[in-house]
Design a protein around this motif. Structure first.
Motif, short mmCIF file in Angstrom:
data_model
loop_
_atom_site.label_atom_id
_atom_site.label_comp_id
_atom_site.label_asym_id
_atom_site.label_seq_id
_atom_site.Cartn_x
_atom_site.Cartn_y
_atom_site.Cartn_z
N LEU A 257 55.75 50.50 37.81
CA LEU A 257 55.50 49.21 38.44
C LEU A 257 54.39 49.31 39.49
CD1 LEU A 257 58.92 47.44 38.96
CD2 LEU A 257 56.94 46.65 37.67
N TRP A 258 54.48 50.35 40.29
CA TRP A 258 53.50 50.49 41.37
C TRP A 258 52.09 50.70 40.81
CZ3 TRP A 258 53.14 48.72 45.85
CH2 TRP A 258 52.29 49.27 46.82
N SER A 259 51.98 51.57 39.79
CA SER A 259 50.65 51.80 39.19
C SER A 259 50.13 50.51 38.56
CB SER A 259 50.74 52.88 38.11
OG SER A 259 51.40 54.00 38.59
N THR A 260 51.04 49.78 37.91
CA THR A 260 50.62 48.53 37.30
C THR A 260 50.12 47.56 38.36
OG1 THR A 260 52.32 48.84 35.64
CG2 THR A 260 51.39 46.66 35.82
N TRP A 265 45.95 44.46 40.95
CA TRP A 265 45.32 44.05 42.20
C TRP A 265 43.84 44.41 42.22
CZ3 TRP A 265 45.11 40.80 45.72
CH2 TRP A 265 44.51 41.04 46.96
N ILE A 266 43.53 45.64 41.77
CA ILE A 266 42.12 46.05 41.70
C ILE A 266 41.38 45.13 40.73
CG2 ILE A 266 40.56 47.90 40.98
CD1 ILE A 266 41.82 49.02 43.26
N GLY A 267 42.07 44.74 39.66
CA GLY A 267 41.42 43.85 38.69
C GLY A 267 41.14 42.48 39.27
N VAL A 268 42.08 41.96 40.08
CA VAL A 268 41.90 40.62 40.65
C VAL A 268 40.74 40.61 41.63
CG1 VAL A 268 42.97 38.91 42.17
CG2 VAL A 268 44.28 39.90 40.31
N LEU A 269 40.61 41.68 42.43
CA LEU A 269 39.51 41.73 43.39
C LEU A 269 38.19 41.70 42.63
CD1 LEU A 269 40.72 44.42 45.92
CD2 LEU A 269 40.62 41.96 46.21
N PRO A 270 37.26 40.87 43.06
CA PRO A 270 36.01 40.79 42.32
C PRO A 270 35.28 42.12 42.30
CG PRO A 270 36.15 39.05 43.97
CD PRO A 270 37.29 39.98 44.21
N ALA A 271 34.83 42.48 41.12
CA ALA A 271 33.83 43.53 40.94
C ALA A 271 34.24 44.96 41.28
CB ALA A 271 32.55 43.20 41.69
N ILE A 272 35.54 45.28 41.32
CA ILE A 272 35.89 46.70 41.34
C ILE A 272 36.57 46.96 40.01
CG2 ILE A 272 36.76 48.52 42.80
CD1 ILE A 272 37.68 46.30 44.69
N ASN A 313 44.84 46.74 34.79
CA ASN A 313 43.62 46.29 35.42
C ASN A 313 42.90 45.22 34.57
OD1 ASN A 313 41.25 46.78 37.26
ND2 ASN A 313 40.37 47.28 35.30
N VAL A 314 42.95 45.38 33.25
CA VAL A 314 42.32 44.40 32.36
C VAL A 314 42.94 43.02 32.58
CG1 VAL A 314 41.91 43.80 29.96
CG2 VAL A 314 41.86 46.18 30.65
N GLY A 315 44.28 42.99 32.67
CA GLY A 315 44.96 41.71 32.90
C GLY A 315 44.52 41.08 34.21
N GLY A 316 44.43 41.90 35.25
CA GLY A 316 44.04 41.39 36.56
C GLY A 316 42.64 40.80 36.54
N SER A 317 41.70 41.50 35.89
CA SER A 317 40.33 40.94 35.93
C SER A 317 40.22 39.69 35.07
CB SER A 317 39.27 41.96 35.53
OG SER A 317 39.81 43.05 34.87
N LEU A 318 41.06 39.59 34.04
CA LEU A 318 41.03 38.36 33.24
C LEU A 318 41.52 37.16 34.06
CD1 LEU A 318 42.21 39.51 29.70
CD2 LEU A 318 39.96 38.69 30.34
N VAL A 319 42.43 37.39 35.00
CA VAL A 319 42.90 36.30 35.86
C VAL A 319 41.74 35.73 36.67
CG1 VAL A 319 44.29 35.72 37.87
CG2 VAL A 319 45.25 37.17 36.10
N THR A 320 41.00 36.62 37.33
CA THR A 320 39.91 36.17 38.19
C THR A 320 38.87 35.41 37.38
OG1 THR A 320 40.22 38.29 39.22
CG2 THR A 320 38.45 36.95 40.06
N ALA A 323 40.47 31.91 36.20
CA ALA A 323 40.79 30.91 37.22
C ALA A 323 39.57 30.52 38.05
CB ALA A 323 41.90 31.42 38.13
N PHE A 324 38.75 31.48 38.40
CA PHE A 324 37.62 31.20 39.29
C PHE A 324 36.27 31.24 38.59
CE2 PHE A 324 40.90 32.55 42.21
CZ PHE A 324 40.74 31.71 43.28
N GLY A 325 36.24 31.83 37.40
CA GLY A 325 34.96 31.98 36.73
C GLY A 325 34.11 33.08 37.35
N ILE A 326 34.74 34.01 38.06
CA ILE A 326 34.00 35.14 38.64
C ILE A 326 34.43 36.40 37.92
CG2 ILE A 326 33.40 36.37 40.73
CD1 ILE A 326 34.54 34.26 42.33
N PRO A 327 33.48 37.21 37.49
CA PRO A 327 33.85 38.44 36.80
C PRO A 327 34.43 39.46 37.77
CG PRO A 327 31.47 38.31 37.07
CD PRO A 327 32.03 37.03 37.60
N GLY A 328 35.49 40.15 37.33
CA GLY A 328 36.11 41.17 38.17
C GLY A 328 35.32 42.46 38.17
N ASP A 329 34.60 42.74 37.12
CA ASP A 329 33.79 43.96 37.06
C ASP A 329 32.72 43.79 35.98
OD1 ASP A 329 35.13 44.18 34.70
OD2 ASP A 329 36.52 45.70 35.40
#
Lengths: 509, 319, 150
Positions: A257-260, A265-272, A313-320, A323-329
């Protein structure tokens, strides 16, 4: 919502969608296994093939590449000790020793199953969070978007491992690229030197392809000379009891859970990107472990942490992005480009306006995991052989695909010239050790930053609104803070010993 | 290994020659025709020409390949079309923006660079308001606009059709609005739903959102009320003399052989008459509208003058 | 002494000042409160300041990381061959140019231990497969040669 999801799942498993999804996943796994071909590159290479497909088919294929790529890197990471992609770096730490101790099957399948669990947990987050976040994003006016973009840029620039100055400068160069050509409001030609070629500006996809492909290929070429044949490896048997591997993972629910969560979280943050997620998750797993001294000797925790985080991480960046139209990485940057090419504008209204496509992407993300599992089962030994394709064959073919991709984007030869120009620029930047992530984000956000600045001032002439609107002001403050924090951290690192930095690898993208 | 070299070179040459020979000259059309759509796939214009492509293909007897040549408010595609060889194998899907972008200096391509082929469709404009505004009718909007001149915000692609339509209303109703640059329908919808702009130009494709209470249609710019939206009043009946629709058609580069233009025109006439096409257009809030090349030429000439005058009135005229 | 950071900083500084000079004389359009030169100017000033800071920190630094020697021969060759490909593409057409490019670059990378059969078959396969997949299956028209008409 679940009605939509079920309908989309039913649609995705139809051959018309399952086929592109599976081909994409396979391409991702192969690209992920090849050292020197990142997921970003694989997505770039697959993109032109999706131009003529319907949007959902194309995006299903891209989602497959993304998921497959995150998992594909682990085979070479475990068996050869070479991370096929940066997002499998931490997998080598324990996966490779485990394989060498005579348990290659356990290493590969621990990684694979951890990817599946991490990915599915990430999917749950993706499906649950995108809607509420999109509703929140609808409240964003031009002021908030402007500040959000500035925040994203400053954060990426601050996070680069090289110097903060170079990170910021790299972002600024990216913004400059978007300034050249017709201005986005009234199409006044800017900095075109009177040429037709520059007047239409640079489309971001050829720029992206040029920078990434050449930075990578040319650095590979530097090391090539002498025509060294890749090592011949015999594929070992990967037979293992899947039940015991699954039990091994599920008996560590906290770790999983923690690794997920770190991955998401890293995915949601833009560009990491995923390359940060797996290392960070590994690091955390070590910190929380009762036996940190065993890490690096081939224990399952290390593999589980790394592989579950990079797929989540893939799931997280797809959220950003949705929802916002900003790429996560960088990978999602290309995904964003792909969506726009397919006529889909991700953003707050994406889910409500295009539920079929949005839920289709969710469904594709879910289905890609079992597909990946099957492909891994069928082909893990084969991916090992792909590593042996000589670079002298691979490189020309990759360059041709890049060229076709740039041309097919809108069928004009000028885009191929842009590809070459930015290929040279990208290589030079790598040689001067500029981080490429801020540059890419700059290229993607440049127009939007300017447009939202102008929109804000056209809506209300008062420039102080950027600071006095609470959300906007808060984000601007956060950008200043993130640059300040990065500055402080770099100072501290320098004092603690700059010598360690000298041996840093040359490729930092 | 070495002895395989020569046969392979020979084989390659044979293939090259064979394919080259097959690409020889024959009667038009003997190879795929490229249809340039100057905006991204999925946009309004693309949504109209995607279903039109297969119909045209059927009646022309040549493959139609839609090429989305995008960028700079559609001017990249316009330029690409203008510079294409005039052989009938490049067709350009255009609309009224070709006049407005020319006069506002956004583009240097004029309708005179092309030969008209036919028109395909007309999409009436609808004046649309944000759900966060308090107006429920045109009269309330008018009153508010008179009370607060220059305060009501309109999202528009500056210098293009979505700008000219509200500008016509402004002129006819004697009000003053404030324009904010939002290029493309999707960003305008985001902004209007969030209440960041008050008004915008849209079309009947947005009817779903109106029914869901997310948007308000104020008035439609047609001569009579439309059966698809009987409750939406026309601007004319409200005393605002504005009738406005975006007319989309096909043109080819100047100098295209007359027989190619004639063949395209005939195919276009048959394609627009297909019931399937009308069905697809109804989903786009659009009416099928066919004009032959002569009528289209006159239409373009009239429309060009109209756009010239509008640009002048708005203070945007650059040539 | 100046190192590569300093050189990069100087190049960026000169470029941003040059670009700043180019923003002069842009028209001020009606309707928009800020002209097309407003945002670029901010950007160039920021870039210039950052570049200057990079040069200064570089000059002030005493310790320098050693730069490992790199062989640039292949890199240069690859860029030249790709440049030729891009230049010839509109003249020769996709199929001819791509065949020549793949064969040529492979030869350059494998020199002097060439494998003719593999090289030519890879070139032919790449050309034909991409051509047919894109042109026939995906209906993306690839460039036709102005000289060859093919």
């Amino acid at each position: 919502m679940f009605g939509y999801l079920l309908a989309s799942l039913a649609e995705i498993v139809r051959p018309a969608y399952l086929l592109p999804l599976s081909i994409g996943t396979l391409a991702g796994m192969i690209g992920g296994s090849l050292p020197g071909v990142t997921i970003t590159m694989t997505i770039i290479l697959v993109l032109p093939f999706t131009f003529a497909l319907d949007p959902l088919q194309g995006l299903a294929a891209m989602t497959g590449v993304y998921v497959g790529g995150s998992a594909g890197g682990l085979v070479t990471a475990c068996l050869l000790g070479i991370p096929g992609t940066p997002s499998a770096i931490a997998t080598t730490f324990d996966g490779f020793p485990m394989a060498r101790k005579g348990e290659p099957g356990r290493a590969v399948w621990l990684g694979t199953w951890a990817s599946v669990f991490g990915g599915l947990l990430g999917a749950a987050f993706l499906i649950g969070a995108t809607g509420p976040l999109a509703a929140f994003a609808l409240e964003f006016g031009p002021w908030e978007y402007f500040s959000l973009f500035i925040f994203a840029l400053s954060m990426v620039a601050g996070l680069t491992e090289a110097s903060l100055l170079k990170g910021l400068l790299s972002g600024a160069i990216g913004l400059i690229v978007t300034v050249i050509g017709s201005d986005p409001i009234m199409a006044v030609p800017r900095l075109t030197l009177g040429t037709e070629f520059l007047r239409s500006g640079f489309q971001f996809l050829p720029v992206l392809i040029g920078i990434f492909a050449f930075a990578q290929i040319m650095t590979d070429l530097e090391r090539m000379g002498g025509n060294v044949a890749p090592p011949r490896v015999e594929a070992p048997s990967l037979a293992v009891s899947h039940l015991s591997v699954i039990r091994e993972i599920l008996s560590r629910p906290f770790l999983l859970l923690w690794s997920t969560l770190i991955g998401v979280w890293i995915g949601v943050l833009p560009a990491i990107g995923g390359s940060a997620a797996n290392v960070m998750a590994y690091d955390q797993a070590k910190k929380f472990s009762k036996r940190p001294e065993k890490f690096g000797t081939g224990i399952p925790e290390g593999v589980i942490a790394s592989e579950s985080s990079n797929n989540a991480n893939v799931g997280g960046s797809l959220v950003t992005i949705m929802a916002f139209g900003i790429p996560g990485d960088a990978v999602t940057a290309v995904m964003l480009g792909a969506m726009i090419i397919h006529g889909i504008q991700p953003g707050p209204l994406f889910i409500s306006q295009e539920p079929r496509v949005a839920y289709g992407i969710f469904a594709a993300y879910l289905v890609a995991h079992p597909v990946m599992l099957v492909l891994q089962w069928l082909g893990a030994r084969f991916y090992l052989r792909v590593v042996q394709v000589p670079k002298s064959v691979l490189i020309p073919v990759v360059l041709v695909l890049c060229t076709v991709g740039a041309y097919a984007l809108n069928n004009i030869i000028e885009n191929v010239y842009v590809l070459l120009i930015f290929g040279v620029l990208g290589y030079l930047l790598v040689k001067f050790r500029f981080p490429l992530a801020p540059l890419i984000l700059g290229v993607i956000l440049g127009d939007q930053i300017e447009v939202n600045l102008v929109r804000a001032l056209m809506t209300d002439a008062d420039p102080w609104l950027f600071l006095t609107r609470p959300l906007s002001g808060g984000m601007l403050l956060a950008s200043v803070a993130s640059v300040g924090l990065a500055l402080w951290q770099h100072r501290r690192q320098q004092r603690m010993g700059a010598a360690a930095q000298a041996g840093a690898p040359d490729t930092d993208f | 290994m070495r002895r395989f070299g020569l046969p392979l070179v020979a084989l390659a040459l044979v293939v090259v020659v064979l394919v080259a020979a097959s690409a020889g000259l024959a009667a038009y059309p003997d190879r795929p025709v490229k249809l340039i759509v100057p905006w991204a796939a999925g946009g309004d214009t693309d949504a109209i020409f995607r279903p039109f492509g297969p119909q045209l293909q059927k009646h022309l007897g040549a493959t139609i390949v839609i090429a989305n040549v995008t960028g700079a408010s559609g001017t990249v595609g316009a330029r690409e079309a203008k510079n294409s060889p005039p052989d009938g194998y490049t067709v350009y899907a255009t609309h009224d923006y070709i006049h407005s972008t020319y006069y506002t200096g956004v583009s240097d391509v004029s309708y005179k660079d092309f030969e008209p082929v036919c028109t395909v469709s007309a999409t009436p404009s609808v004046l649309t308001a944000s759900p966060k505004t308090k107006w429920t009718s045109w009269q309330e909007l008018l009153g508010d606009a008179k009370a607060r001149p220059g305060q009501i915000t309109v999202g528009a692609t500056l210098g293009s059709t979505s700008h000219f339509f509200p500008a016509l209303i402004e002129k006819s109703a004697g009000i003053k609005l404030k324009y904010v640059s939002y290029e493309g329908l999707a960003p305008r919808m985001n902004a209007i739903l969030g209440g960041h702009i008050d008004l915008t130009d849209s079309n009947l494709t947005q009817k779903g959102k109106v029914d869901a209470g997310q948007l308000k249609f104020i008035a439609i710019a047609t001569e009579k009320r439309l059966p698809q939206a009987p409750s939406v009043p026309t601007l004319k009946e409200l005393g605002v003399d504005v009738v406005y629709a975006v007319t989309r058609g096909l043109v080819v580069p100047k100098g295209t052989p007359a027989d190619a233009v004639a063949k395209l025109e005939t195919a276009c006439a048959k394609a627009t008459a297909e019931p399937k096409f009308a069905e697809d257009m109804a989903k786009q809030g659009t009416a099928v509208r066919f004009l032959d090349r002569k009528a289209y030429a006159e239409f373009l000439k009239r429309n060009d003058q109209l756009n010239h005058d509008l640009a002048r009135d708005l203070g945007l005229l650059k040539r | 002494m100046i190192s590569r950071d300093g050189i990069a900083g100087l190049v960026c500084l000169v470029a941003s000042l040059g670009l700043l000079a180019l923003t002069r004389g842009m028209p001020k359009p009606a309707l928009v409160p800020i002209g097309p030169a407003f945002y670029p100017r901010i950007l160039f000033v920021v870039t210039a300041v950052l570049s200057l800071a990079l040069v200064v920190t570089d000059l002030a630094r005493r310790r320098r990381p050693a730069v490992p020697p790199v062989r640039y021969r292949l890199v240069l060759l690859a860029f030249v061959i790709f440049g030729a490909y891009v230049f010839l593409l509109p003249w020769l057409g996709y199929r001819v140019a791509t065949f020549l490019f793949v064969a040529g670059l492979q030869t350059a990378l494998e020199w002097p231990r060439l494998r003719w059969a593999r090289g030519l078959s890879v070139a032919l396969a790449t050309t034909l497969v991409t051509y047919y997949v894109f042109e026939v299956y995906l209906s993306v028209l690839l460039p036709r040669g102005r000289l060859t008409g093919f």
